[in-house]
Design a protein around this motif. Structure first.
Motif, PDB file in Angstrom:
ATOM      1  N   PRO A  35    -109.091 -22.387 -21.416  1.00 49.53           N
ATOM      2  CA  PRO A  35    -110.253 -21.629 -20.945  1.00 49.53           C
ATOM      3  C   PRO A  35    -111.345 -21.557 -22.003  1.00 49.53           C
ATOM      4  O   PRO A  35    -111.114 -21.872 -23.178  1.00 49.53           O
ATOM      5  CB  PRO A  35    -109.671 -20.242 -20.649  1.00 49.53           C
ATOM      6  N   ASN A  36    -112.539 -21.130 -21.589  1.00 52.78           N
ATOM      7  CA  ASN A  36    -113.622 -20.922 -22.543  1.00 52.78           C
ATOM      8  C   ASN A  36    -113.171 -19.939 -23.629  1.00 52.78           C
ATOM      9  O   ASN A  36    -112.513 -18.935 -23.338  1.00 52.78           O
ATOM     10  CB  ASN A  36    -114.856 -20.361 -21.835  1.00 52.78           C
ATOM     11  N   GLY A  37    -113.545 -20.256 -24.867  1.00 50.03           N
ATOM     12  CA  GLY A  37    -113.198 -19.364 -25.965  1.00 50.03           C
ATOM     13  C   GLY A  37    -111.785 -19.530 -26.489  1.00 50.03           C
ATOM     14  O   GLY A  37    -111.329 -18.733 -27.316  1.00 50.03           O
ATOM     15  N   SER A  38    -111.077 -20.561 -26.033  1.00 53.90           N
ATOM     16  CA  SER A  38    -109.690 -20.742 -26.483  1.00 53.90           C
ATOM     17  C   SER A  38    -109.586 -21.454 -27.821  1.00 53.90           C
ATOM     18  O   SER A  38    -108.493 -21.578 -28.372  1.00 53.90           O
ATOM     19  CB  SER A  38    -108.893 -21.516 -25.425  1.00 53.90           C
ATOM     20  N   GLY A  39    -110.716 -21.949 -28.362  1.00 58.52           N
ATOM     21  CA  GLY A  39    -110.699 -22.589 -29.680  1.00 58.52           C
ATOM     22  C   GLY A  39    -110.677 -24.094 -29.658  1.00 58.52           C
ATOM     23  O   GLY A  39    -110.536 -24.731 -30.707  1.00 58.52           O
ATOM     24  N   LYS A  40    -110.869 -24.705 -28.488  1.00 63.29           N
ATOM     25  CA  LYS A  40    -110.764 -26.159 -28.370  1.00 63.29           C
ATOM     26  C   LYS A  40    -111.775 -26.879 -29.255  1.00 63.29           C
ATOM     27  O   LYS A  40    -111.422 -27.777 -30.023  1.00 63.29           O
ATOM     28  CB  LYS A  40    -110.949 -26.595 -26.905  1.00 63.29           C
ATOM     29  N   SER A  41    -113.056 -26.513 -29.105  1.00 62.67           N
ATOM     30  CA  SER A  41    -114.104 -27.205 -29.858  1.00 62.67           C
ATOM     31  C   SER A  41    -114.001 -26.918 -31.350  1.00 62.67           C
ATOM     32  O   SER A  41    -114.283 -27.794 -32.174  1.00 62.67           O
ATOM     33  CB  SER A  41    -115.491 -26.803 -29.328  1.00 62.67           C
ATOM     34  N   THR A  42    -113.610 -25.696 -31.707  1.00 65.23           N
ATOM     35  CA  THR A  42    -113.409 -25.376 -33.122  1.00 65.23           C
ATOM     36  C   THR A  42    -112.297 -26.228 -33.703  1.00 65.23           C
ATOM     37  O   THR A  42    -112.420 -26.765 -34.820  1.00 65.23           O
ATOM     38  CB  THR A  42    -113.070 -23.889 -33.289  1.00 65.23           C
ATOM     39  N   PHE A  43    -111.216 -26.375 -32.973  1.00 68.85           N
ATOM     40  CA  PHE A  43    -110.091 -27.201 -33.413  1.00 68.85           C
ATOM     41  C   PHE A  43    -110.542 -28.639 -33.630  1.00 68.85           C
ATOM     42  O   PHE A  43    -110.284 -29.247 -34.677  1.00 68.85           O
ATOM     43  CB  PHE A  43    -108.986 -27.110 -32.360  1.00 68.85           C
ATOM     44  N   LEU A  44    -111.279 -29.191 -32.654  1.00 71.12           N
ATOM     45  CA  LEU A  44    -111.752 -30.573 -32.781  1.00 71.12           C
ATOM     46  C   LEU A  44    -112.707 -30.721 -33.963  1.00 71.12           C
ATOM     47  O   LEU A  44    -112.607 -31.691 -34.728  1.00 71.12           O
ATOM     48  CB  LEU A  44    -112.415 -31.019 -31.478  1.00 71.12           C
ATOM     49  N   SER A  45    -113.630 -29.780 -34.126  1.00 72.78           N
ATOM     50  CA  SER A  45    -114.592 -29.906 -35.224  1.00 72.78           C
ATOM     51  C   SER A  45    -113.902 -29.818 -36.571  1.00 72.78           C
ATOM     52  O   SER A  45    -114.359 -30.419 -37.555  1.00 72.78           O
ATOM     53  CB  SER A  45    -115.672 -28.827 -35.110  1.00 72.78           C
ATOM     54  N   ALA A  46    -112.780 -29.095 -36.641  1.00 72.82           N
ATOM     55  CA  ALA A  46    -112.050 -28.984 -37.909  1.00 72.82           C
ATOM     56  C   ALA A  46    -111.263 -30.255 -38.222  1.00 72.82           C
ATOM     57  O   ALA A  46    -111.319 -30.767 -39.343  1.00 72.82           O
ATOM     58  CB  ALA A  46    -111.119 -27.775 -37.871  1.00 72.82           C
ATOM     59  N   PHE A  47    -110.540 -30.804 -37.232  1.00 70.04           N
ATOM     60  CA  PHE A  47    -109.775 -32.008 -37.575  1.00 70.04           C
ATOM     61  C   PHE A  47    -110.657 -33.247 -37.665  1.00 70.04           C
ATOM     62  O   PHE A  47    -110.277 -34.256 -38.266  1.00 70.04           O
ATOM     63  CB  PHE A  47    -108.554 -32.226 -36.662  1.00 70.04           C
ATOM     64  N   SER A  48    -111.890 -33.176 -37.108  1.00 69.79           N
ATOM     65  CA  SER A  48    -112.799 -34.315 -37.231  1.00 69.79           C
ATOM     66  C   SER A  48    -113.554 -34.308 -38.549  1.00 69.79           C
ATOM     67  O   SER A  48    -114.211 -35.297 -38.898  1.00 69.79           O
ATOM     68  CB  SER A  48    -113.807 -34.311 -36.081  1.00 69.79           C
ATOM     69  N   GLY A  49    -113.507 -33.187 -39.273  1.00 64.98           N
ATOM     70  CA  GLY A  49    -114.190 -33.107 -40.551  1.00 64.98           C
ATOM     71  C   GLY A  49    -115.557 -32.464 -40.484  1.00 64.98           C
ATOM     72  O   GLY A  49    -116.230 -32.334 -41.508  1.00 64.98           O
ATOM     73  N   ASP A  50    -115.978 -32.007 -39.297  1.00 68.83           N
ATOM     74  CA  ASP A  50    -117.282 -31.364 -39.162  1.00 68.83           C
ATOM     75  C   ASP A  50    -117.239 -29.891 -39.554  1.00 68.83           C
ATOM     76  O   ASP A  50    -118.283 -29.254 -39.700  1.00 68.83           O
ATOM     77  CB  ASP A  50    -117.799 -31.482 -37.723  1.00 68.83           C
ATOM     78  N   ARG A  51    -116.039 -29.355 -39.704  1.00 61.39           N
ATOM     79  CA  ARG A  51    -115.866 -27.942 -40.067  1.00 61.39           C
ATOM     80  C   ARG A  51    -114.707 -27.850 -41.052  1.00 61.39           C
ATOM     81  O   ARG A  51    -113.705 -28.550 -40.895  1.00 61.39           O
ATOM     82  CB  ARG A  51    -115.566 -27.113 -38.807  1.00 61.39           C
ATOM     83  N   VAL A  52    -114.848 -26.995 -42.050  1.00 57.48           N
ATOM     84  CA  VAL A  52    -113.776 -26.805 -43.032  1.00 57.48           C
ATOM     85  C   VAL A  52    -112.884 -25.664 -42.553  1.00 57.48           C
ATOM     86  O   VAL A  52    -113.356 -24.532 -42.394  1.00 57.48           O
ATOM     87  CB  VAL A  52    -114.339 -26.485 -44.425  1.00 57.48           C
ATOM     88  N   PRO A  53    -111.595 -25.921 -42.298  1.00 56.37           N
ATOM     89  CA  PRO A  53    -110.707 -24.842 -41.848  1.00 56.37           C
ATOM     90  C   PRO A  53    -110.409 -23.873 -42.981  1.00 56.37           C
ATOM     91  O   PRO A  53    -110.547 -24.210 -44.164  1.00 56.37           O
ATOM     92  CB  PRO A  53    -109.449 -25.596 -41.404  1.00 56.37           C
ATOM     93  N   GLU A  54    -110.002 -22.697 -42.612  1.00 54.23           N
ATOM     94  CA  GLU A  54    -109.607 -21.711 -43.623  1.00 54.23           C
ATOM     95  C   GLU A  54    -108.370 -22.177 -44.370  1.00 54.23           C
ATOM     96  O   GLU A  54    -108.253 -22.011 -45.583  1.00 54.23           O
ATOM     97  CB  GLU A  54    -109.353 -20.354 -42.960  1.00 54.23           C
ATOM     98  N   SER A  55    -107.443 -22.764 -43.642  1.00 58.74           N
ATOM     99  CA  SER A  55    -106.238 -23.312 -44.254  1.00 58.74           C
ATOM    100  C   SER A  55    -105.674 -24.389 -43.349  1.00 58.74           C
ATOM    101  O   SER A  55    -106.063 -24.526 -42.183  1.00 58.74           O
ATOM    102  CB  SER A  55    -105.185 -22.214 -44.489  1.00 58.74           C
ATOM    103  N   GLY A  56    -104.746 -25.164 -43.921  1.00 55.29           N
ATOM    104  CA  GLY A  56    -104.146 -26.254 -43.163  1.00 55.29           C
ATOM    105  C   GLY A  56    -104.592 -27.602 -43.685  1.00 55.29           C
ATOM    106  O   GLY A  56    -105.494 -27.700 -44.531  1.00 55.29           O
ATOM    107  N   SER A  57    -103.959 -28.647 -43.174  1.00 55.78           N
ATOM    108  CA  SER A  57    -104.225 -30.006 -43.649  1.00 55.78           C
ATOM    109  C   SER A  57    -104.423 -30.948 -42.475  1.00 55.78           C
ATOM    110  O   SER A  57    -103.865 -30.750 -41.390  1.00 55.78           O
ATOM    111  CB  SER A  57    -103.048 -30.506 -44.502  1.00 55.78           C
ATOM    112  N   VAL A  58    -105.232 -31.990 -42.716  1.00 54.75           N
ATOM    113  CA  VAL A  58    -105.483 -33.035 -41.727  1.00 54.75           C
ATOM    114  C   VAL A  58    -105.242 -34.375 -42.405  1.00 54.75           C
ATOM    115  O   VAL A  58    -105.736 -34.612 -43.515  1.00 54.75           O
ATOM    116  CB  VAL A  58    -106.929 -32.978 -41.193  1.00 54.75           C
TER     117      VAL A  58
END
Length: 259
Positions: A35-58
């Motif tokens: 659903p909207n707001g579930s974090g899909k686009s944020t997740f994609l932008s983080a593993f694609s390198g467009d966003r730096v995650p708070e923690s975790g590895s890609v």
């Protein structure tokens, strides 16, 4: 292969991606739904390198993203974001050529022009080549952006995979062009292509996905082969709607009917 390990993303104190780990292999179309707001686009932008995650590895092909040469990554990884804003006039062929920027230093070569032409032919936008991008409809602009992404990864790297990430690529398209774009995406599936798309339409996801990932409130709720994991109970849990799964009388993927 793309591997995500224990990814966490926050914004304004809100948890957007909650400790997600997932593998995305080559040779399959992976579809993320939720659903909207579930974090899909944020997740994609983080593993694609467009966003730096708070923690975790890609990891791309086993190499940590932060250790990769940025120019090399740009030549093998393309992102089609939700329709980007553009406030000044540019020709359509110039926008598609932007996908080739990582491949040349000063001016495009014959190969760059060839790749762009092939991408525009695939998306049936060659007739728009000389048009002002701002004069196009939303759906036409979406096809131009997909052509740009295809041009960016038009050359197979000497080793490893290519990566194509599509964030709601059919949201502005009519039915014909939705299927055209997704068929084009499916045609790219190979043992050297990692392909991930975010879709809102569950029936499109069931028809085209080899693997499907359900997200809700920043968490990965379920992942697997659609026919194995998609149930009315899962759809109710994730989307809070009543649904029925019907066998398609013409064969192929099952169909979801709501209500």
């Amino acid at each position: 292969m793309l591997r995500v390990e224990n990814m966490v993303c926050r914004a304004g104190g809100r948890l957007l991606v909650d400790d997600i780990s997932a593998d995305f292999g080559a040779g399959m179309l992976h579809v993320i739904v939720g659903p909207n707001g579930s974090g899909k686009s944020t997740f994609l932008s983080a593993f694609s390198g467009d966003r730096v995650p708070e923690s975790g590895s890609v990891f791309y092909d086993g190499i940590a993203a932060e250790e990769m040469d940025k120019s090399d990554l740009a030549r093998r990884r393309a992102v089609m974001s939700q329709l980007p804003e553009l406030y000044f006039p540019l020709r359509v062929d110039d926008i598609v050529m932007m996908g080739r920027y990582p491949h040349f230093s000063y001016r495009p070569a014959a190969r760059d022009r060839q790749v762009c032409r092939m991408a525009m032919e695939q998306l049936e936008i060659l007739e728009f080549a000389g048009r002002d991008y701002l004069t196009l409809s939303g759906g036409e602009r979406q096809r131009v952006q997909f052509a740009r992404a295809l041009a960016q990864i038009g050359d197979r790297p000497p080793a490893g995979s290519r990566y194509l990430f599509l964030d709601e690529p059919v949201s502005s398209l009519d039915i014909r062009h939705q299927h055209q774009l997704l068929r084009t995406a499916r045609s790219l599936v190979s043992d050297t292509m990692v392909l991930i798309a975010i879709l809102h339409d569950l029936n499109l996801a069931l028809q085209y996905a080899d693997r499907i990932f359900f997200m809700k409130e920043g968490r990965l709720v379920a992942a697997g082969v659609p026919r194995d994991i998609v149930t009315r109970e899962l759809v109710k849990e994730v989307f809070d709607v009543q649904a029925h799964l019907l066998d398609n009388p013409y064969g192929g993927a099952r169909v979801i009917v709501y209500g």
